[in-house]
Design a protein around this motif. Structure first.
Motif, mmCIF file in Angstrom:
data_model
loop_
_atom_site.group_PDB
_atom_site.id
_atom_site.type_symbol
_atom_site.label_atom_id
_atom_site.label_comp_id
_atom_site.label_asym_id
_atom_site.label_seq_id
_atom_site.Cartn_x
_atom_site.Cartn_y
_atom_site.Cartn_z
ATOM 1 N N GLY A 190 0.791 -1.224 0.000
ATOM 2 C CA GLY A 190 0.000 0.000 0.000
ATOM 3 C C GLY A 190 0.825 1.276 0.000
ATOM 4 N N SER A 191 2.134 1.179 0.071
ATOM 5 C CA SER A 191 2.977 2.376 -0.022
ATOM 6 C C SER A 191 3.131 2.769 -1.497
ATOM 7 N N TYR A 192 3.541 3.998 -1.730
ATOM 8 C CA TYR A 192 3.741 4.439 -3.115
ATOM 9 C C TYR A 192 5.001 3.795 -3.688
ATOM 10 N N ARG A 193 4.883 3.150 -4.820
ATOM 11 C CA ARG A 193 6.082 2.787 -5.591
ATOM 12 C C ARG A 193 6.483 4.003 -6.398
ATOM 13 N N VAL A 194 5.473 4.662 -7.010
ATOM 14 C CA VAL A 194 5.654 5.957 -7.668
ATOM 15 C C VAL A 194 4.557 6.868 -7.114
ATOM 16 N N PRO A 195 4.920 7.977 -6.438
ATOM 17 C CA PRO A 195 3.876 8.827 -5.871
ATOM 18 C C PRO A 195 3.123 9.568 -6.971
ATOM 19 N N PRO A 196 1.908 10.075 -6.660
ATOM 20 C CA PRO A 196 1.224 10.921 -7.638
ATOM 21 C C PRO A 196 2.024 12.197 -7.850
ATOM 22 N N THR A 197 2.000 12.699 -9.061
ATOM 23 C CA THR A 197 2.696 13.968 -9.340
ATOM 24 C C THR A 197 1.739 14.907 -10.064
ATOM 25 N N VAL A 198 1.980 16.208 -9.896
ATOM 26 C CA VAL A 198 1.053 17.170 -10.469
ATOM 27 C C VAL A 198 1.772 18.436 -10.930
ATOM 28 N N THR A 199 1.289 18.961 -12.035
ATOM 29 C CA THR A 199 1.701 20.276 -12.537
ATOM 30 C C THR A 199 0.446 21.146 -12.567
ATOM 31 N N PRO A 223 -0.135 14.084 5.753
ATOM 32 C CA PRO A 223 -0.760 13.313 4.667
ATOM 33 C C PRO A 223 -0.690 11.810 4.956
ATOM 34 N N LYS A 224 -1.697 11.118 4.486
ATOM 35 C CA LYS A 224 -1.712 9.664 4.644
ATOM 36 C C LYS A 224 -1.605 9.007 3.263
ATOM 37 N N VAL A 225 -0.939 7.883 3.222
ATOM 38 C CA VAL A 225 -0.855 7.124 1.970
ATOM 39 C C VAL A 225 -1.868 5.989 2.038
ATOM 40 N N GLU A 226 -2.831 6.052 1.132
ATOM 41 C CA GLU A 226 -3.888 5.044 1.099
ATOM 42 C C GLU A 226 -3.969 4.472 -0.308
ATOM 43 N N LYS A 227 -3.882 3.165 -0.406
ATOM 44 C CA LYS A 227 -3.933 2.523 -1.724
ATOM 45 C C LYS A 227 -5.295 2.770 -2.373
ATOM 46 N N HIS A 228 -5.288 3.159 -3.618
ATOM 47 C CA HIS A 228 -6.553 3.430 -4.310
ATOM 48 C C HIS A 228 -6.385 3.220 -5.807
ATOM 49 N N GLY A 229 -7.530 3.145 -6.466
ATOM 50 C CA GLY A 229 -7.545 3.035 -7.913
ATOM 51 C C GLY A 229 -7.999 4.338 -8.529
ATOM 52 N N ALA A 230 -8.656 4.232 -9.668
ATOM 53 C CA ALA A 230 -9.172 5.430 -10.342
ATOM 54 C C ALA A 230 -10.107 6.187 -9.401
ATOM 55 N N GLY A 231 -10.142 7.514 -9.550
ATOM 56 C CA GLY A 231 -10.983 8.329 -8.663
ATOM 57 C C GLY A 231 -11.569 9.512 -9.414
ATOM 58 N N PRO A 232 -12.588 10.153 -8.808
ATOM 59 C CA PRO A 232 -13.260 11.267 -9.485
ATOM 60 C C PRO A 232 -12.528 12.595 -9.306
ATOM 61 N N ILE A 233 -12.956 13.579 -10.058
ATOM 62 C CA ILE A 233 -12.617 14.971 -9.760
ATOM 63 C C ILE A 233 -13.663 15.449 -8.763
ATOM 64 N N LYS A 234 -13.239 15.917 -7.607
ATOM 65 C CA LYS A 234 -14.186 16.388 -6.593
ATOM 66 C C LYS A 234 -13.988 17.882 -6.372
ATOM 67 N N LEU A 235 -15.094 18.607 -6.287
ATOM 68 C CA LEU A 235 -15.040 20.050 -6.026
ATOM 69 C C LEU A 235 -15.555 20.306 -4.617
ATOM 70 N N GLN A 236 -14.864 21.195 -3.924
ATOM 71 C CA GLN A 236 -15.134 21.392 -2.500
ATOM 72 C C GLN A 236 -16.196 22.454 -2.237
ATOM 73 N N SER A 237 -17.154 22.077 -1.396
ATOM 74 C CA SER A 237 -18.087 23.035 -0.816
ATOM 75 C C SER A 237 -17.546 23.346 0.574
ATOM 76 N N HIS A 238 -16.779 24.418 0.691
ATOM 77 C CA HIS A 238 -16.106 24.740 1.949
ATOM 78 C C HIS A 238 -17.102 25.401 2.897
ATOM 79 N N GLY A 239 -16.889 25.182 4.182
ATOM 80 C CA GLY A 239 -17.841 25.704 5.165
ATOM 81 C C GLY A 239 -17.665 27.161 5.529
ATOM 82 N N ASP A 240 -16.763 27.865 4.861
ATOM 83 C CA ASP A 240 -16.566 29.266 5.264
ATOM 84 C C ASP A 240 -17.793 30.097 4.878
ATOM 85 N N PRO A 241 -18.029 31.200 5.610
ATOM 86 C CA PRO A 241 -19.273 31.955 5.397
ATOM 87 C C PRO A 241 -19.227 32.942 4.227
ATOM 88 N N SER A 242 -18.138 32.960 3.467
ATOM 89 C CA SER A 242 -18.042 33.942 2.376
ATOM 90 C C SER A 242 -18.928 33.551 1.196
#
Ligand code: MG
Length: 255
Positions: A190-199, A223-242
């Motif tokens: 469950g550890s990363y062999r290759v971590p996710p990378t982003v630009t 951060p926690k490393v959790e084994k996973h497969g394909a996943g969605p794009i999720k958009l955050q509804s943040h609880g701030d009052p703005s």
């Protein structure tokens, strides 16, 4: 004996000359064609209109201004954010939304706008976010003249990687994210062999340059490393009052 020495000397001179010749000419058998490839042939993709950031021909359109049919509530049920005027606006009472489809590596284009009348300070000012594979947040925040902790400002990998620049447009103007993401590869344990990378490119400015993500986005703790497969794009509804932010023109290309 003298003849033998002369012969050896002649042989040595010949070998040295041949070596010099080879160095000068390179390998005799190499031709230009030997370093030119014809397969695989890159597929033809018709680019979108650069003035409107419209989707290229092979993109999955996740929002085209009409409806949220590509989205669902992150906790089940329909995506109930407010669609109007070709955009959609966060509904803070309805929670996060995510794509119906799951993805591995991708190129994501997404535009977002902080309302002109935004109020609040720090993290409580236009807070949202794009979660890659549902787990790793690229922060969205109004950071136009709004200081906060740097690894939580716009374009940060939240609480992991500070962006290289602040390229915010002022409230009321549209911001553009182009995100290139490579999904992780896991070991058996469950550890990363290759971590996710982003630009992350924000309004044409590179904020994150092929950064290795250390694990899941956590508000408290590491951060926690959790084994996973394909996943969605999720958009955050943040609880701030703005006042809630809006999105438009979202498309994705699988990589
Ligand atoms: Mg956020």
């Amino acid at each position: 004996m003298k003849k033998l020495i002369l012969s050896a000397f002649a042989l040595t001179v010949t070998a040295v000359a041949a070596q010099a010749q080879a160095q000068q000419n390179g390998p005799e058998t190499m031709r230009p064609q030997m370093t030119e490839f014809y397969t695989p042939v890159p597929k033809v993709v018709t680019p979108g209109d650069i003035t409107t950031n419209s989707a290229p021909s092979d993109a999955i359109v996740l929002f085209d201004g009409k409806d949220l049919s590509a989205w669902t509530g992150a906790n089940g049920g329909p995506a109930e954010w407010d669609v109007h005027d070709g955009v959609f606006t966060v509904n803070k009472k309805k929670g996060d939304i995510q794509t119906r489809e799951s993805f591995e590596s991708f190129q994501l284009h997404i535009e977002w706008c902080v309302p002109e009348n935004i109020t609040g300070t720090g993290q409580a000012r236009g807070n949202s976010g794009v979660f890659l594979q549902g787990l790793y947040e690229v922060q969205i925040l109004d950071c136009y003249n709004n200081p906060t902790y740097t690894n939580g400002q716009t374009g940060s990998i939240y609480k992991q990687s500070t962006p290289k620049a602040n390229a915010m447009r002022k409230p009321g103007e549209w911001n553009v994210y182009d995100i290139i993401y490579n999904a992780p590869v896991f070991n058996e344990d469950g550890s990363y062999r290759v971590p996710p990378t982003v630009t992350v490119i924000h309004n044409g400015v590179v904020l994150q340059n092929n950064v290795a993500i250390r694990g899941t986005t956590e508000y408290i703790g590491h951060p926690k490393v959790e084994k996973h497969g394909a996943g969605p794009i999720k958009l955050q509804s943040h609880g701030d009052p703005s006042e809630p932010i809006s999105f438009r023109n979202i498309w994705l290309r699988k990589l």
